[in-house]
Scaffold this motif. Structure first.
Motif, PDB file in Angstrom:
ATOM      1  N   ILE A 166       0.824  -1.203   0.000  1.00 52.72           N
ATOM      2  CA  ILE A 166       0.000   0.000   0.000  1.00 52.72           C
ATOM      3  C   ILE A 166       0.866   1.265   0.000  1.00 52.72           C
ATOM      4  CG2 ILE A 166      -1.584   1.360   1.442  1.00 52.72           C
ATOM      5  CD1 ILE A 166      -3.011  -1.218   2.163  1.00 52.72           C
ATOM      6  N   ASN A 167       2.025   1.190   0.653  1.00 54.37           N
ATOM      7  CA  ASN A 167       2.900   2.366   0.735  1.00 54.37           C
ATOM      8  C   ASN A 167       3.945   2.402  -0.384  1.00 54.37           C
ATOM      9  OD1 ASN A 167       2.415   4.005   3.429  1.00 54.37           O
ATOM     10  ND2 ASN A 167       2.110   1.846   3.919  1.00 54.37           N
ATOM     11  N   ASN A 168       3.733   1.550  -1.418  1.00 50.38           N
ATOM     12  CA  ASN A 168       4.558   1.569  -2.637  1.00 50.38           C
ATOM     13  C   ASN A 168       5.987   1.069  -2.451  1.00 50.38           C
ATOM     14  OD1 ASN A 168       2.526   2.602  -4.391  1.00 50.38           O
ATOM     15  ND2 ASN A 168       2.863   4.649  -3.556  1.00 50.38           N
ATOM     16  N   GLN A 169       6.283   0.435  -1.314  1.00 48.11           N
ATOM     17  CA  GLN A 169       7.590  -0.201  -1.203  1.00 48.11           C
ATOM     18  C   GLN A 169       7.659  -1.469  -2.074  1.00 48.11           C
ATOM     19  OE1 GLN A 169       6.267   1.111   1.638  1.00 48.11           O
ATOM     20  NE2 GLN A 169       7.877   2.391   2.520  1.00 48.11           N
ATOM     21  N   LEU A 170       6.495  -2.098  -2.288  1.00 45.63           N
ATOM     22  CA  LEU A 170       6.408  -3.292  -3.136  1.00 45.63           C
ATOM     23  C   LEU A 170       5.327  -3.080  -4.181  1.00 45.63           C
ATOM     24  CD1 LEU A 170       6.477  -6.156  -0.443  1.00 45.63           C
ATOM     25  CD2 LEU A 170       8.395  -5.383  -1.865  1.00 45.63           C
ATOM     26  N   SER A 171       5.483  -3.763  -5.323  1.00 47.47           N
ATOM     27  CA  SER A 171       4.428  -3.795  -6.331  1.00 47.47           C
ATOM     28  C   SER A 171       4.019  -5.250  -6.568  1.00 47.47           C
ATOM     29  CB  SER A 171       4.888  -3.138  -7.639  1.00 47.47           C
ATOM     30  OG  SER A 171       5.997  -3.832  -8.189  1.00 47.47           O
ATOM     31  N   THR A 172       2.942  -5.465  -7.287  1.00 45.30           N
ATOM     32  CA  THR A 172       2.312  -6.783  -7.331  1.00 45.30           C
ATOM     33  C   THR A 172       3.151  -7.851  -8.027  1.00 45.30           C
ATOM     34  OG1 THR A 172       0.150  -5.710  -7.349  1.00 45.30           O
ATOM     35  CG2 THR A 172       0.223  -8.030  -7.981  1.00 45.30           C
ATOM     36  N   ILE A 173       3.500  -7.638  -9.299  1.00 45.23           N
ATOM     37  CA  ILE A 173       4.149  -8.687 -10.094  1.00 45.23           C
ATOM     38  C   ILE A 173       5.508  -9.099  -9.521  1.00 45.23           C
ATOM     39  CG2 ILE A 173       4.968  -9.341 -12.388  1.00 45.23           C
ATOM     40  CD1 ILE A 173       1.928  -9.071 -12.109  1.00 45.23           C
ATOM     41  N   PRO A 174       6.417  -8.156  -9.226  1.00 43.77           N
ATOM     42  CA  PRO A 174       7.707  -8.572  -8.646  1.00 43.77           C
ATOM     43  C   PRO A 174       7.561  -9.278  -7.298  1.00 43.77           C
ATOM     44  CG  PRO A 174       7.845  -6.340  -9.496  1.00 43.77           C
ATOM     45  CD  PRO A 174       6.403  -6.710  -9.520  1.00 43.77           C
ATOM     46  N   THR A 175       6.578  -8.864  -6.503  1.00 40.98           N
ATOM     47  CA  THR A 175       6.371  -9.527  -5.210  1.00 40.98           C
ATOM     48  C   THR A 175       6.029 -11.001  -5.406  1.00 40.98           C
ATOM     49  OG1 THR A 175       5.616  -7.481  -4.167  1.00 40.98           O
ATOM     50  CG2 THR A 175       4.988  -9.535  -3.090  1.00 40.98           C
ATOM     51  N   VAL A 176       5.120 -11.273  -6.339  1.00 39.02           N
ATOM     52  CA  VAL A 176       4.707 -12.654  -6.591  1.00 39.02           C
ATOM     53  C   VAL A 176       5.844 -13.458  -7.201  1.00 39.02           C
ATOM     54  CG1 VAL A 176       3.119 -14.123  -7.895  1.00 39.02           C
ATOM     55  CG2 VAL A 176       2.280 -12.022  -6.820  1.00 39.02           C
ATOM     56  N   THR A 177       6.479 -12.921  -8.225  1.00 34.01           N
ATOM     57  CA  THR A 177       7.487 -13.693  -8.960  1.00 34.01           C
ATOM     58  C   THR A 177       8.790 -13.884  -8.187  1.00 34.01           C
ATOM     59  OG1 THR A 177       8.210 -11.649 -10.052  1.00 34.01           O
ATOM     60  CG2 THR A 177       6.574 -13.001 -11.196  1.00 34.01           C
ATOM     61  N   GLU A 178       9.186 -12.905  -7.379  1.00 35.27           N
ATOM     62  CA  GLU A 178      10.483 -12.980  -6.720  1.00 35.27           C
ATOM     63  C   GLU A 178      10.418 -13.511  -5.283  1.00 35.27           C
ATOM     64  OE1 GLU A 178      12.905  -9.472  -7.265  1.00 35.27           O
ATOM     65  OE2 GLU A 178      11.898  -9.011  -9.158  1.00 35.27           O
ATOM     66  N   LEU A 179       9.228 -13.505  -4.676  1.00 34.94           N
ATOM     67  CA  LEU A 179       9.128 -14.016  -3.301  1.00 34.94           C
ATOM     68  C   LEU A 179       8.463 -15.387  -3.222  1.00 34.94           C
ATOM     69  CD1 LEU A 179       8.196 -10.850  -1.178  1.00 34.94           C
ATOM     70  CD2 LEU A 179      10.413 -11.963  -1.448  1.00 34.94           C
ATOM     71  N   PHE A 180       7.886 -15.872  -4.334  1.00 33.97           N
ATOM     72  CA  PHE A 180       7.230 -17.178  -4.287  1.00 33.97           C
ATOM     73  C   PHE A 180       8.217 -18.289  -3.970  1.00 33.97           C
ATOM     74  CE2 PHE A 180       6.236 -21.181  -6.428  1.00 33.97           C
ATOM     75  CZ  PHE A 180       5.087 -21.540  -5.728  1.00 33.97           C
ATOM     76  N   LEU A 181       9.309 -18.377  -4.716  1.00 28.52           N
ATOM     77  CA  LEU A 181      10.255 -19.483  -4.515  1.00 28.52           C
ATOM     78  C   LEU A 181      10.874 -19.475  -3.119  1.00 28.52           C
ATOM     79  CD1 LEU A 181      11.701 -21.912  -5.681  1.00 28.52           C
ATOM     80  CD2 LEU A 181      13.466 -20.367  -6.611  1.00 28.52           C
ATOM     81  N   PRO A 182      11.378 -18.332  -2.600  1.00 28.33           N
ATOM     82  CA  PRO A 182      11.899 -18.347  -1.220  1.00 28.33           C
ATOM     83  C   PRO A 182      10.840 -18.763  -0.191  1.00 28.33           C
ATOM     84  CG  PRO A 182      12.596 -16.360  -2.356  1.00 28.33           C
ATOM     85  CD  PRO A 182      11.603 -17.024  -3.258  1.00 28.33           C
ATOM     86  N   SER A 183       9.603 -18.307  -0.373  1.00 27.67           N
ATOM     87  CA  SER A 183       8.537 -18.678   0.558  1.00 27.67           C
ATOM     88  C   SER A 183       8.254 -20.177   0.479  1.00 27.67           C
ATOM     89  CB  SER A 183       7.254 -17.898   0.241  1.00 27.67           C
ATOM     90  OG  SER A 183       7.462 -16.523   0.313  1.00 27.67           O
ATOM     91  N   PHE A 184       8.238 -20.706  -0.733  1.00 29.36           N
ATOM     92  CA  PHE A 184       7.961 -22.132  -0.934  1.00 29.36           C
ATOM     93  C   PHE A 184       9.086 -22.982  -0.341  1.00 29.36           C
ATOM     94  CE2 PHE A 184       7.765 -26.068  -3.457  1.00 29.36           C
ATOM     95  CZ  PHE A 184       6.434 -26.420  -3.231  1.00 29.36           C
ATOM     96  N   VAL A 185      10.333 -22.571  -0.551  1.00 33.27           N
ATOM     97  CA  VAL A 185      11.476 -23.296   0.041  1.00 33.27           C
ATOM     98  C   VAL A 185      11.397 -23.257   1.557  1.00 33.27           C
ATOM     99  CG1 VAL A 185      13.979 -23.268   0.340  1.00 33.27           C
ATOM    100  CG2 VAL A 185      12.990 -22.994  -1.942  1.00 33.27           C
ATOM    101  N   CYS A 186      11.008 -22.103   2.113  1.00 33.48           N
ATOM    102  CA  CYS A 186      10.822 -21.981   3.567  1.00 33.48           C
ATOM    103  C   CYS A 186       9.805 -23.009   4.061  1.00 33.48           C
ATOM    104  CB  CYS A 186      10.374 -20.567   3.914  1.00 33.48           C
ATOM    105  SG  CYS A 186       9.911 -20.324   5.637  1.00 33.48           S
ATOM    106  N   LEU A 187       8.682 -23.120   3.338  1.00 33.98           N
ATOM    107  CA  LEU A 187       7.646 -24.090   3.703  1.00 33.98           C
ATOM    108  C   LEU A 187       8.173 -25.517   3.645  1.00 33.98           C
ATOM    109  CD1 LEU A 187       4.552 -24.895   4.082  1.00 33.98           C
ATOM    110  CD2 LEU A 187       4.520 -25.063   1.589  1.00 33.98           C
ATOM    111  N   VAL A 188       8.773 -25.897   2.519  1.00 26.64           N
ATOM    112  CA  VAL A 188       9.223 -27.285   2.317  1.00 26.64           C
ATOM    113  C   VAL A 188      10.300 -27.662   3.333  1.00 26.64           C
ATOM    114  CG1 VAL A 188      10.370 -28.851   0.700  1.00 26.64           C
ATOM    115  CG2 VAL A 188       8.592 -27.294  -0.118  1.00 26.64           C
ATOM    116  N   ALA A 189      11.244 -26.757   3.580  1.00 27.22           N
ATOM    117  CA  ALA A 189      12.316 -27.047   4.538  1.00 27.22           C
ATOM    118  C   ALA A 189      11.755 -27.257   5.941  1.00 27.22           C
ATOM    119  CB  ALA A 189      13.337 -25.909   4.533  1.00 27.22           C
TER     120      ALA A 189
END
Length: 611
Positions: free
Chosen positions: A329-352
């Motif tokens: 909301i405060n423009n530090q993040l935008s939609t597409i880069p957030t999804v594409t660049e944080l999905f894999l680290p989040s998924f690895v966090c879950l699996v580990a």
């Protein structure tokens, strides 16, 4: 007459041979009591319904069973009345013997209440709490007196006073259970104290200037964006749940293997929390686990896994976790880069994390005794509400990108659409209004939204005063890199609520220096979201688990903390590696070294040296 009689006999015969399920009362129409209801409530309910027996369930809504209700037994009016009468007779006789000089039973009861209150006040724990309460009250009175006295010390040390107010407020929030002060109340008082100090004492002549009033209005506008967004999103999810929309998902769970179920629930929670808020998903999944996992110790471990999965899943979309939402909301993040660049680290966090935690799951036949009902088709209106709600949430980023309006406008638009849809669906239905939006609004955690308001307003005034900038300079000089700063913030979020942490970070680093989707903001979103799983008190999901499954701090620390930490650091490592590859830093370091190695190999070969 003969023909009529013959017809009646035929009907009677047909009735006798008919299956009983043609005459039963549907489960949704049965009037029930909750196991927490008192005897007087039971008597009143049976009298109002005109019955002498009632089912008792663990969870009831408007005297009706819900999808997750479990039958505890049957209660009989006569048994309740006899028990109440017996208890009253014994109580009156006991009071008469205890107070022979008092003839009036009401006076005897008043004297007994005074005696019990005095006895409770002599309890050592009560004495300690009384001392704490008295000391807190005395301290508060002194602080208020200091403000009204227009003390010169406050004018000279307003920055120290603001830091002290913030620290004390934070202590009140962290130790909410000890002080028995609701954290929303503490946050609001902290916010007021900070703004008064800033307006009247911080480089001020004793009254709020026009600049301060303008800053206050700007901060309130920013905070209102987040509060309205959360209000609308939570209401949409509640409406979906009221219409049993989540059966679309839960109907697909059919395994009897505990380890397979562990992974299934983990992945399901991860993806659901990306489009819904992670707190709501945790509550829904814990309710589901009560049906699926009958053994309490197993259910606690599954619940810990749900917390880890919900927090990891909330990171990689702008609407999944409140901290990511704040940054978006405060423009530090935008939609597409957030999804594409944080999905894999989040998924690895879950699996580990799940790979570590699943080792504690022992296979047995306990899932065969699950109380989960057979999957049943969801009513068409339930499917319509569910998919409409999902669409309302998913279309928020698209609406924002297309119109340029703030996200809260998109979410309020979605709420308005859902409100209209449910009004149309239930149009003309008399009586029960529990399926409509006003009922969902009544169930919202208003105190939680006010807590966000108080915290964000407090962080805002620290930002306006420049104190957060000074903290940012200190951290930058003390810690070698921004990556380590983000990692430390994530670890701190295991102990301290991540909302004020992220809010403070937003004020510490300027958007002009670290632009939208900068590596710093993405790392903060990842670390603050997943770091809260390390301890059970580090996230709203963990606190919800404590209440739902009675999981205590030490149990979680023993069973889940290491697994959550493994996932946390695995996610950070994945993000840094991914960022290095995408930015060319990794290849930029490897290719020159490879070229040097090739040259050395060629030189050695030309000189005839055998390696």
């Amino acid at each position: 007459m003969e023909r009529a009689k013959s017809s009646s006999e035929i009907e009677s015969a047909e009735y006798l041979v008919s299956a009983v399920n043609e005459y039963i009362t549907p489960a949704t129409d049965i009037i029930t009591l909750s196991g927490q209801d008192t005897a007087n409530v039971a008597i009143a309910a049976m009298g109002e319904a005109g019955v002498r027996h009632m089912l008792v369930v663990d969870r009831a809504q408007d005297r009706k069973m819900i999808d997750t209700s479990t039958i505890l037994g049957v209660i009989n009016l006569q048994d309740v009345m006899s028990l109440v009468q017996k208890d009253e007779r014994l109580s009156l006789q006991s009071l008469a013997r205890k107070y022979p000089g008092i003839s009036n039973p009401l006076d005897q009861m008043r004297e007994e209440m005074k005696s019990k209150a005095n006895e409770e006040a002599r309890n050592p724990e009560t004495v300690k709490l009384d001392i704490i309460k008295f000391g807190t009250g005395l301290f508060s009175l002194g602080v208020v007196s200091l403000f009204f006295s227009q003390s010169q010390w406050l004018h000279d040390h307003a920055d120290l006073a603001m830091i002290a107010i913030f620290v004390l407020g934070y202590i009140g929030i962290i130790f909410e259970e000890i002080f028995e002060f609701d954290k929303a109340a503490v946050a609001l008082l902290m916010s007021t104290g900070l703004w008064v100090t800033y307006a009247d004492f911080f480089e001020s002549s004793g009254s709020a200037s026009g600049v301060v009033l303008q800053q206050l209005g700007e901060q309130l506008a920013e905070v209102s964006d987040i509060c309205f967004f959360l209000l609308a999103a939570s209401t949409i999810v509640e409406v979906m749940d009221q219409h049993q929309g989540f059966k679309v998902v839960t109907n697909q769970i059919k395994t009897t293997s505990k380890k397979a179920l562990f992974w299934t629930i983990g992945f399901l929670t991860f993806f659901l929390s990306a489009i819904l808020n992670n707190l709501t998903v945790t509550i829904v999944m814990c309710s589901l686990l009560r049906k699926l996992v009958p053994i309490e110790e197993d259910r606690k471990l599954f619940g810990a896994m749900v917390v880890v999965a919900a927090n990891a899943g909330g990171v990689w979309t702008p609407i999944g976790d409140v901290t990511t939402t704040m940054l978006w909301i405060n423009n530090q993040l935008s939609t597409i880069p957030t999804v594409t660049e944080l999905f894999l680290p989040s998924f690895v966090c879950l699996v580990a994390s799940l790979a570590f935690l699943v080792g504690q799951v022992e296979e047995d036949s306990s899932l065969e005794t699950s109380t989960m009902p057979e999957p049943s088709d969801l009513a068409p209106r339930g499917k319509l509400v569910f998919w409409s709600g999902i669409a309302s949430l998913l279309l928020v980023p698209i609406f924002t990108e297309l119109t340029g309006l703030p996200p809260y406008v998109a979410m309020l638009t979605g709420l308005g659409a859902m409100w209209t849809l449910t009004d149309i669906i239930h149009m003309g239905e008399d009586g029960d209004s529990s399926m409509k939006v006003p009922n969902a609004l009544a169930k919202l955690d208003t105190a939680g939204i006010l807590f966000f308001l108080g915290i964000l307003m407090s962080i805002g005034v620290l930002d306006k005063s420049g104190l957060l900038k000074e903290l940012a300079v200190f951290l930058s000089e003390s810690l070698p890199s921004l990556d380590i700063i983000a990692t430390v913030i994530g670890i701190a979020s295991a102990l301290i609520d991540n909302v004020p942490l992220v809010a403070a970070t937003m004020g510490m680093y300027d958007l002009a220096d670290y632009g939208t989707d900068d590596r710093l903001w993405q790392l903060i979103a990842l670390c603050a979201g997943t770091g809260g799983s390390i301890l059970v008190i580090g996230s709203a999901s963990g606190v919800a688990l404590m209440g739902l499954e009675k999981v205590d701090f030490l149990w979680y620390a023993k069973k889940a903390t290491i697994g959550a930490a493994v996932g946390y650091f695995a996610g950070i490592a994945t993000y840094l590696l991914q960022n290095a590859i995408l930015s060319g830093e990794l290849l930029g370091g490897i290719l020159p070294q490879a070229a040097v190695a090739a040259d050395m190999t060629q030189t050695v070969a030309s000189n005839g040296i055998v390696m």
